[in-house]
Design a protein around this motif. Structure first.
Motif, PDB file in Angstrom:
ATOM      1  N   THR A  85      -0.348  -9.058   4.489  1.00 27.08           N
ATOM      2  CA  THR A  85      -1.641  -9.468   3.959  1.00 27.08           C
ATOM      3  C   THR A  85      -2.225 -10.556   4.848  1.00 27.08           C
ATOM      4  O   THR A  85      -1.498 -11.473   5.277  1.00 27.08           O
ATOM      5  CB  THR A  85      -1.508  -9.992   2.516  1.00 27.08           C
ATOM      6  N   VAL A  86      -3.502 -10.449   5.137  1.00 28.99           N
ATOM      7  CA  VAL A  86      -4.160 -11.472   5.941  1.00 28.99           C
ATOM      8  C   VAL A  86      -4.007 -12.828   5.253  1.00 28.99           C
ATOM      9  O   VAL A  86      -4.292 -12.971   4.060  1.00 28.99           O
ATOM     10  CB  VAL A  86      -5.658 -11.143   6.136  1.00 28.99           C
ATOM     11  N   GLY A  87      -3.540 -13.817   6.026  1.00 33.45           N
ATOM     12  CA  GLY A  87      -3.370 -15.166   5.495  1.00 33.45           C
ATOM     13  C   GLY A  87      -2.039 -15.405   4.829  1.00 33.45           C
ATOM     14  O   GLY A  87      -1.851 -16.444   4.181  1.00 33.45           O
TER      15      GLY A  87
ATOM     16  N   GLY B  40      -9.200 -11.912   2.787  1.00 30.91           N
ATOM     17  CA  GLY B  40     -10.527 -11.324   2.613  1.00 30.91           C
ATOM     18  C   GLY B  40     -11.336 -11.225   3.886  1.00 30.91           C
ATOM     19  O   GLY B  40     -12.404 -10.613   3.890  1.00 30.91           O
ATOM     20  N   THR B  41     -10.837 -11.819   4.968  1.00 29.59           N
ATOM     21  CA  THR B  41     -11.562 -11.800   6.242  1.00 29.59           C
ATOM     22  C   THR B  41     -10.647 -11.307   7.351  1.00 29.59           C
ATOM     23  O   THR B  41      -9.575 -11.881   7.579  1.00 29.59           O
ATOM     24  CB  THR B  41     -12.090 -13.195   6.598  1.00 29.59           C
TER      25      THR B  41
ATOM     26  N   GLY C 240      -5.865 -11.786  13.689  1.00 27.71           N
ATOM     27  CA  GLY C 240      -5.055 -11.137  12.671  1.00 27.71           C
ATOM     28  C   GLY C 240      -4.589  -9.761  13.097  1.00 27.71           C
ATOM     29  O   GLY C 240      -3.453  -9.359  12.832  1.00 27.71           O
ATOM     30  N   LEU C 241      -5.468  -9.023  13.781  1.00 32.00           N
ATOM     31  CA  LEU C 241      -5.084  -7.709  14.294  1.00 32.00           C
ATOM     32  C   LEU C 241      -3.959  -7.830  15.319  1.00 32.00           C
ATOM     33  O   LEU C 241      -3.036  -7.008  15.347  1.00 32.00           O
ATOM     34  CB  LEU C 241      -6.292  -7.020  14.930  1.00 32.00           C
ATOM     35  N   LEU C 242      -4.045  -8.846  16.165  1.00 29.60           N
ATOM     36  CA  LEU C 242      -2.995  -9.050  17.170  1.00 29.60           C
ATOM     37  C   LEU C 242      -1.661  -9.377  16.502  1.00 29.60           C
ATOM     38  O   LEU C 242      -0.601  -8.888  16.933  1.00 29.60           O
ATOM     39  CB  LEU C 242      -3.389 -10.164  18.130  1.00 29.60           C
TER      40      LEU C 242
ATOM     41  N   GLY D  89     -10.278  -2.109   1.927  1.00 28.64           N
ATOM     42  CA  GLY D  89      -9.632  -3.300   2.448  1.00 28.64           C
ATOM     43  C   GLY D  89      -8.258  -3.065   3.032  1.00 28.64           C
ATOM     44  O   GLY D  89      -7.445  -3.990   3.117  1.00 28.64           O
ATOM     45  N   THR D  90      -7.990  -1.827   3.464  1.00 26.73           N
ATOM     46  CA  THR D  90      -6.651  -1.478   3.949  1.00 26.73           C
ATOM     47  C   THR D  90      -6.712  -0.924   5.370  1.00 26.73           C
ATOM     48  O   THR D  90      -7.604  -0.147   5.714  1.00 26.73           O
ATOM     49  CB  THR D  90      -6.002  -0.425   3.029  1.00 26.73           C
TER      50      THR D  90
END
Length: 343
Positions: A207-209, A218-219, A224-226, A288-289
Motif C-alpha cells: 500500500t502506498v505510504g 491515496g496518491t 512509489g512506482l520505483l 485504485g489498484t
C-alpha cells in the motif's frame, strides 16, 4: 479438375467426436497438404467448404445468413462459422496472451497444477565445486485443485429475424459476444492473481505510504512506482495491469510525459513506461489498484474447451436460445512473480 473437398458428406456427428473439433475432423477428411501448388493453397478445410457452397462471409458483398441453409450439408457449416467469429472477437479483445506464461489444454473441470517454491538459499547462484552436490529445485503438484469455469453468452434470435441479414453484419454481433467472454476470462485471471488459486498463494499486497512504498496514501508517485518495482527481484516486473483511475494518475506524472513516450502513445495507443513494463488498462482491476507481474512466470491458463456452440439448435435453425460458451481457468506458477499495489 475435380477436388476431394467437393464430395465430402457433412453431418452433425462431426461435432460430437471426443477430443476433436469440427475443423479437426474436417481436416482429417480433407487434408490441406493435398492442395499444395493449387489455387486452393492457403485455405483450411472449412474455408474450402465455404467455397464449395459459394458462401461469402466477409465484405460488402457477403451473403445472407440463409445461404448456409440452402442444403442440408451447408447447414452443418453454420455452427463452425459462429464459433470462429466468436473466437475472433475473443482474441481481438483479450489481454490474456500478455499476462499468461503458458496455455495448457485440459479435458475436464478440475486441474492440478505444479509449483516450485525455492528457498532463499536455493535462489542463490552458487558455484559448484568438483565433487560437490549440485543445488536442487523441487517441483511438486499443488495441494488443491484449480477449478475451471464456464463462461458464455446466450444467443437469442429467431431464424426469421436474421435470415436476411448479411453475414458480415451478423459477424459484428458474434464478435461482441466473443469480446464479452474474453473480458470474463480476464476477470477470472485477475481474481486468481490477487486472491490465489486455492493453494494459499495470493499475491503479496503493498500500500502506498506503508513504509515499503513511499508517498502518501491515496496518491501515486513515480517514487512509489520505483519502490514497487524494486520488490520483484529476482523476477522482472515487465507487465502492469491497472484500473482506469490509476492509468490517469500515471499519465499525469511528468516522467510519463516524455515527448517520445507521448508520441508513441498518440500514434499507436501503446504506452511505453519509463520502467520498461507493458501497461495494460482493464476494468477487471479494482479501483485504485495496480498489479505488477513477470508474465513469463506468473500465470498459467488452463483451457478446458475452445468456443463451443449448441450445434444442434443452430443446424436446425432453432436459434431462440443457443448457448455459446468457453471453459477456462488459471493457476499461479511462482508466488513472487506477481504483486499488488493499492494506492
Amino acid at each position: 479438375m475435380a477436388y476431394h473437398y467437393e464430395n465430402i458428406r457433412l453431418e452433425k456427428g462431426m461435432y460430437g467426436r471426443s477430443g476433436r473439433t469440427f475443423s479437426q475432423t474436417l481436416e482429417e477428411l480433407d487434408p490441406s497438404e493435398q492442395y499444395r501448388g493449387t489455387p486452393l493453397e492457403g485455405m483450411d478445410a472449412f474455408q474450402r467448404q465455404l467455397k464449395r457452397f459459394d458462401i461469402r462471409v466477409k465484405g460488402a458483398g457477403s451473403d445472407c445468413v440463409e445461404k448456409f441453409f440452402h442444403t442440408a450439408d451447408s447447414s452443418v457449416l453454420f455452427p463452425e462459422f459462429v464459433s470462429r467469429v466468436v473466437r475472433q472477437g475473443l482474441e481481438e479483445e483479450s489481454i490474456l496472451p500478455a499476462i499468461t506464461a503458458t496455455v495448457t489444454r485440459f479435458d475436464g473441470m478440475d486441474y492440478r497444477s505444479i509449483t516450485s517454491v525455492p528457498t532463499e538459499s536455493e535462489k542463490e547462484l552458487k558455484r559448484v565445486e568438483e565433487g560437490a552436490q549440485i543445488p536442487e529445485t523441487s517441483v511438486r503438484t499443488q495441494e488443491n485443485l484449480v477449478r475451471l469455469h464456464k463462461r458464455g453468452r446466450m444467443l437469442v434470435a429467431s431464424y426469421e429475424a436474421i435470415r436476411f441479414q448479411r453475414l458480415d453484419l451478423f459477424s459484428v454481433t458474434l464478435r461482441q459476444i466473443g469480446a464479452y467472454i474474453g473480458r470474463m476470462h480476464v476477470q477470472d485471471a485477475v481474481d486468481v492473481i490477487m486472491k490465489g488459486d486455492g493453494n494459499n498463494n495470493a499475491a503479496e499486497t503493498f500500500t502506498v505510504g506503508d513504509g515499503t512504498i513511499s508517498g502518501d496514501a491515496g496518491t501515486l508517485t513515480y517514487e512509489g512506482l520505483l519502490d514497487f518495482w524494486s520488490q520483484f527481484d529476482p523476477y522482472t516486473m515487465n507487465t502492469m495491469l491497472v484500473s482506469g483511475d490509476v492509468m490517469l494518475a500515471m499519465l499525469r506524472m511528468s516522467e510519463f510525459q516524455n515527448p517520445l513516450t507521448g508520441l508513441n502513445f498518440q500514434g499507436t495507443g501503446t504506452l511505453t513506461t519509463p520502467l520498461g513494463a507493458k501497461l495494460l488498462r482493464t476494468t477487471a482491476c479494482p479501483t485504485g489498484t495496480l498489479i505488477g507481474l513477470d508474465k513469463n512466470y506468473a500465470l498459467e491458463q488452463i483451457c478446458g474447451s475452445e468456443v463451443t456452440v449448441e450445434y444442434d439448435k443452430l443446424i436446425d435453425r432453432q436459434l431462440e436460445r443457443a448457448a455459446i460458451t468457453s471453459i477456462s481457468g488459471f493457476a499461479k506458477l511462482f508466488d513472487g512473480a506477481s504483486k499488488v499495489l493499492t494506492v
